[in-house]
Design an enzyme around this catalytic site. Sequence first.
Site, mmCIF file in Angstrom:
data_model
loop_
_atom_site.group_PDB
_atom_site.id
_atom_site.type_symbol
_atom_site.label_atom_id
_atom_site.label_comp_id
_atom_site.label_asym_id
_atom_site.label_seq_id
_atom_site.Cartn_x
_atom_site.Cartn_y
_atom_site.Cartn_z
ATOM 1 C CD1 TRP A 173 53.051 -33.754 38.351
ATOM 2 C CD2 TRP A 173 54.782 -35.032 37.741
ATOM 3 N NE1 TRP A 173 52.989 -33.907 36.987
ATOM 4 C CE2 TRP A 173 54.043 -34.690 36.589
ATOM 5 C CE3 TRP A 173 55.911 -35.846 37.617
ATOM 6 C CZ2 TRP A 173 54.405 -35.139 35.318
ATOM 7 C CZ3 TRP A 173 56.277 -36.292 36.344
ATOM 8 C CH2 TRP A 173 55.525 -35.931 35.213
ATOM 9 C CG ASP A 222 58.017 -30.348 41.981
ATOM 10 O OD1 ASP A 222 58.244 -29.371 41.245
ATOM 11 O OD2 ASP A 222 57.676 -31.471 41.538
ATOM 12 C CE LYS A 245 54.863 -28.686 34.506
ATOM 13 N NZ LYS A 245 54.319 -29.389 33.348
#
Length: 359
Positions: A101, A171, A195
Amino acid sequence: MTIYNFNAGPSALPQEVIEKAQKSLFNFENSGLSVMEMSHRSPMYEEIHFGAISSIKEILNIPDDFEILLLQGGASMQFAMLPMNFLQSEQSAAYVLSGSWSEKALKEAGRIGDAYVLSSSKEDNYKSIPTIEFDSVKENTSYIHLTSNNTIFGTQWQELPEKQRTPIFVDASSDIFSKRINWNNVDVLYAGAQKNAGPSGVTVVIMRKTLLEQSNTSIPQILTYNTHAKADSLYHTPPTGSIYVLGLVMNWIKENGGIEGMESRASNKAALLYDVIDNSNQFYVGHALVNSRSLMNVTFRLSDENLEKKFLQEAKEFGFEGVKGHRSVGGCRASIYNAVPVDHVEKLAHFMKEFQNSH
């Protein structure tokens, strides 16, 4: 058959939240309207909207000099919005690579301006969290970007780095609301909800208000953070259903010990699985180095590939959902976000021990 949800995302929601949503999502407070039908300008929806924002601030103990935004497009949209707003011409952005990511965030920033790798653990297949050498930060660097938890490789920053002079953007999509945050070391923190915070469709962005004043004004209005801040995240129609369930999850966190309760819960669940791995005599081999292990995503392999396939097949037959590792790396992965019950993790640990004993 009971399903034990270990999916990496979208992932498990608390059972209490699902039950509450079933009762009220489609007929909110006996109004005859579902949350998805009511006007986002109505007092009824505003109560939901601002209640969720207030709960986020309370749970994470966010200082008053930060803005809390509820946006769309997922964390991937933030990969583009951040450099569009803050990577001006003749500036650079520094990226810390700790997994897939962060690589994607770097690639997106590179389409907009000068983005460079400050540090990386790619050479050891992302088994560890890289060390940041702040002396290597270029003079014209507008921000440093990092990913706090890496779902695919199962690594996590135990503590975020202590900020020097350059703003730090984080992030936190896969570990937000699982641990306390030292806001002295963060300037922007963002997370897709799917999540630890709720269903997909809404992204939480927490940003210093002073940064809003520095953002680029020449990009499309809908892509500027200032636009959404001035409109209280109601510039255009928000994902009302997702925000409603996000608020329910925030209430569930508060009812279960707040952020301290989530920290303890995460540590206890991870220990159950890492203990099995560490005491398996290399039957199970963890991917991440011990000092970089994630409390959210436990990644491991079996020493024999055929045995690993058998393990995954039997795990699915027993109701363990989502235990297969990401397609890019293979192996096994148990995602144990906040909503995954402790007893589900205990059952997986028991299954792992029994499988080892049988083979």
